[in-house]
Write a protein that holds these residues in place. Sequence first.
Motif, short mmCIF file in Angstrom:
data_model
loop_
_atom_site.label_atom_id
_atom_site.label_comp_id
_atom_site.label_asym_id
_atom_site.label_seq_id
_atom_site.Cartn_x
_atom_site.Cartn_y
_atom_site.Cartn_z
N ASN A 183 0.83 -1.21 0.00
CA ASN A 183 0.00 0.00 0.00
C ASN A 183 0.86 1.26 0.00
O ASN A 183 0.57 2.23 -0.71
N LEU A 184 1.92 1.25 0.81
CA LEU A 184 2.80 2.42 0.88
C LEU A 184 3.49 2.69 -0.45
O LEU A 184 3.67 3.84 -0.85
N ALA A 185 3.88 1.62 -1.14
CA ALA A 185 4.53 1.79 -2.45
C ALA A 185 3.59 2.46 -3.44
O ALA A 185 3.99 3.35 -4.20
N VAL A 186 2.33 2.04 -3.42
CA VAL A 186 1.34 2.65 -4.32
C VAL A 186 1.10 4.11 -3.93
O VAL A 186 0.98 4.99 -4.79
N ILE A 187 1.02 4.38 -2.62
CA ILE A 187 0.80 5.75 -2.15
C ILE A 187 1.92 6.67 -2.61
O ILE A 187 1.69 7.80 -3.07
N ARG A 188 3.17 6.20 -2.51
CA ARG A 188 4.30 7.01 -2.95
C ARG A 188 4.23 7.31 -4.45
O ARG A 188 4.48 8.42 -4.89
N THR A 189 3.85 6.30 -5.22
CA THR A 189 3.71 6.50 -6.67
C THR A 189 2.61 7.50 -6.98
O THR A 189 2.78 8.40 -7.82
N LEU A 190 1.48 7.35 -6.30
CA LEU A 190 0.37 8.28 -6.52
C LEU A 190 0.74 9.69 -6.09
O LEU A 190 0.35 10.67 -6.74
N ASN A 191 1.48 9.83 -4.99
CA ASN A 191 1.92 11.15 -4.55
C ASN A 191 2.73 11.85 -5.65
O ASN A 191 2.53 13.04 -5.91
N ALA A 192 3.62 11.10 -6.26
CA ALA A 192 4.46 11.68 -7.32
C ALA A 192 3.62 12.13 -8.51
O ALA A 192 3.84 13.21 -9.08
N GLN A 193 2.64 11.31 -8.89
CA GLN A 193 1.80 11.66 -10.04
C GLN A 193 0.88 12.82 -9.73
O GLN A 193 0.65 13.69 -10.58
N VAL A 194 0.33 12.86 -8.52
CA VAL A 194 -0.54 13.97 -8.13
C VAL A 194 0.24 15.28 -8.14
O VAL A 194 -0.24 16.31 -8.64
N GLU A 195 1.46 15.26 -7.62
CA GLU A 195 2.29 16.46 -7.62
C GLU A 195 2.61 16.91 -9.05
O GLU A 195 2.64 18.10 -9.35
N LEU A 196 2.85 15.94 -9.93
CA LEU A 196 3.13 16.26 -11.33
C LEU A 196 1.95 16.95 -11.99
O LEU A 196 2.10 17.97 -12.68
N LEU A 197 0.74 16.42 -11.77
CA LEU A 197 -0.45 17.02 -12.36
C LEU A 197 -0.73 18.39 -11.76
O LEU A 197 -1.15 19.32 -12.48
N GLU A 198 -0.51 18.54 -10.46
CA GLU A 198 -0.74 19.84 -9.82
C GLU A 198 0.20 20.90 -10.38
O GLU A 198 -0.21 22.05 -10.58
N ARG A 199 1.45 20.54 -10.63
CA ARG A 199 2.39 21.49 -11.22
C ARG A 199 1.94 21.91 -12.61
O ARG A 199 2.01 23.09 -12.98
N ARG A 200 1.46 20.95 -13.38
CA ARG A 200 0.99 21.25 -14.73
C ARG A 200 -0.23 22.19 -14.70
O ARG A 200 -0.31 23.15 -15.47
N LEU A 201 -1.16 21.93 -13.81
CA LEU A 201 -2.33 22.79 -13.67
C LEU A 201 -1.92 24.19 -13.26
O LEU A 201 -2.45 25.18 -13.78
N GLN A 202 -1.00 24.28 -12.32
CA GLN A 202 -0.54 25.59 -11.84
C GLN A 202 0.14 26.37 -12.96
O GLN A 202 -0.07 27.57 -13.11
N GLU A 203 0.95 25.68 -13.75
CA GLU A 203 1.63 26.35 -14.87
C GLU A 203 0.64 26.84 -15.92
O GLU A 203 0.86 27.88 -16.54
N SER A 204 -0.45 26.10 -16.08
CA SER A 204 -1.39 26.41 -17.16
C SER A 204 -2.36 27.53 -16.82
O SER A 204 -2.72 28.33 -17.69
N ILE A 205 -2.82 27.58 -15.56
CA ILE A 205 -3.85 28.57 -15.22
C ILE A 205 -3.47 29.47 -14.06
O ILE A 205 -4.24 30.36 -13.69
N GLY A 206 -2.28 29.27 -13.49
CA GLY A 206 -1.90 30.06 -12.32
C GLY A 206 -1.80 31.54 -12.57
O GLY A 206 -1.95 32.35 -11.64
N ASP A 207 -1.56 31.94 -13.83
CA ASP A 207 -1.41 33.36 -14.16
C ASP A 207 -2.72 34.02 -14.58
O ASP A 207 -2.74 35.23 -14.83
N ARG A 208 -3.79 33.27 -14.68
CA ARG A 208 -5.06 33.86 -15.09
C ARG A 208 -5.62 34.75 -13.98
O ARG A 208 -5.61 34.36 -12.81
#
Length: 337
Positions: A183-208
Amino acid sequence: MKYSGIDLHSNNCVVTVTDDSDKVVAEKRLPNDLEKIIGFLKPWQGELAGVVVESTYNWYWLVDGLQEAGFDVKLANTGAIRKYDGLKHTGDEADARHRAHLLRLGILPTGTILPPAHRALRDLARKRLQLVRSRTSHILAIENILARQKGARISSNQIKRLTLEDVTAMGLPADVCLAIQSNLAVIRTLNAQVELLERRLQESIGDRPEYALLTSVPGIGRILASIILLETGPIDRFAEVGNYASYARCVDSQRISNGKKKGEGNTRNGNKYLAWAFVEAANFALRFCAEAKRFYERKRAKTNNAVATKALAHKLARACFHILKEKQPFDKGRCFA
């Protein structure tokens, strides 16, 4: 003038072309092949008032392709289309003809076709929600395992900080340790992907500018602001604030006759992601905004926790509409008056 309706399925569709008297001019079941569908409609393209495509889970490719080919496409709001229940026979052909019929009469309920780039970014925010829900399920799984094995509860924040060494040091059976470590291994993987998507969202609309305005609302941070902005789309597509609140599922669904409630309509009609976002914002606003807390307490004194939270979510939804419409920051006095 000609009218076209398409009944879309996972691997095929029924394409119908009718005339001003609802007579079928052409009709055929085709595979989900854009070239074949365009080729079938091409002879009538100059006469078509529009092509109606139902809003199914897989409409992107068809609507985008038809628009690029020069067709005027209407996205049918299937939740608002109700055929006569007394019909003895219905089928895919009848459904396609009915959509063309509604288009001819000018009473077709339609949805907004957002640009492909906006939809892609919006779906990225939805993907983040899916990953967060999956991560939560693994956190709860670890909580349950430890509750069974040790008879004690551990918070989700503590679980997020667990390491493989921490699990080993618990002195649990080897197979139980392996389950937790999985379970912890999956959580760590999901954490990395969630952070990646959040950075992309922030880059795309953070300046609006609209993004900054939304974050001025109590309870709405960068993630909820992203979701609300992307799920809302162009605010001008909502005529009034009530339309927006209804789309966000923040208003009741009732059927009234002679002043009496006779039932409820489609309670799920609207955007479930906006509904979730405003309820989340309401729960956060209760913690950090005194005015929101007082409003909630007044409502709870007359109803219950769930209704009071929904009322606060309704207030925040209306505030966001005015913010996006008027391009003005949040006004506590106006919201909680």
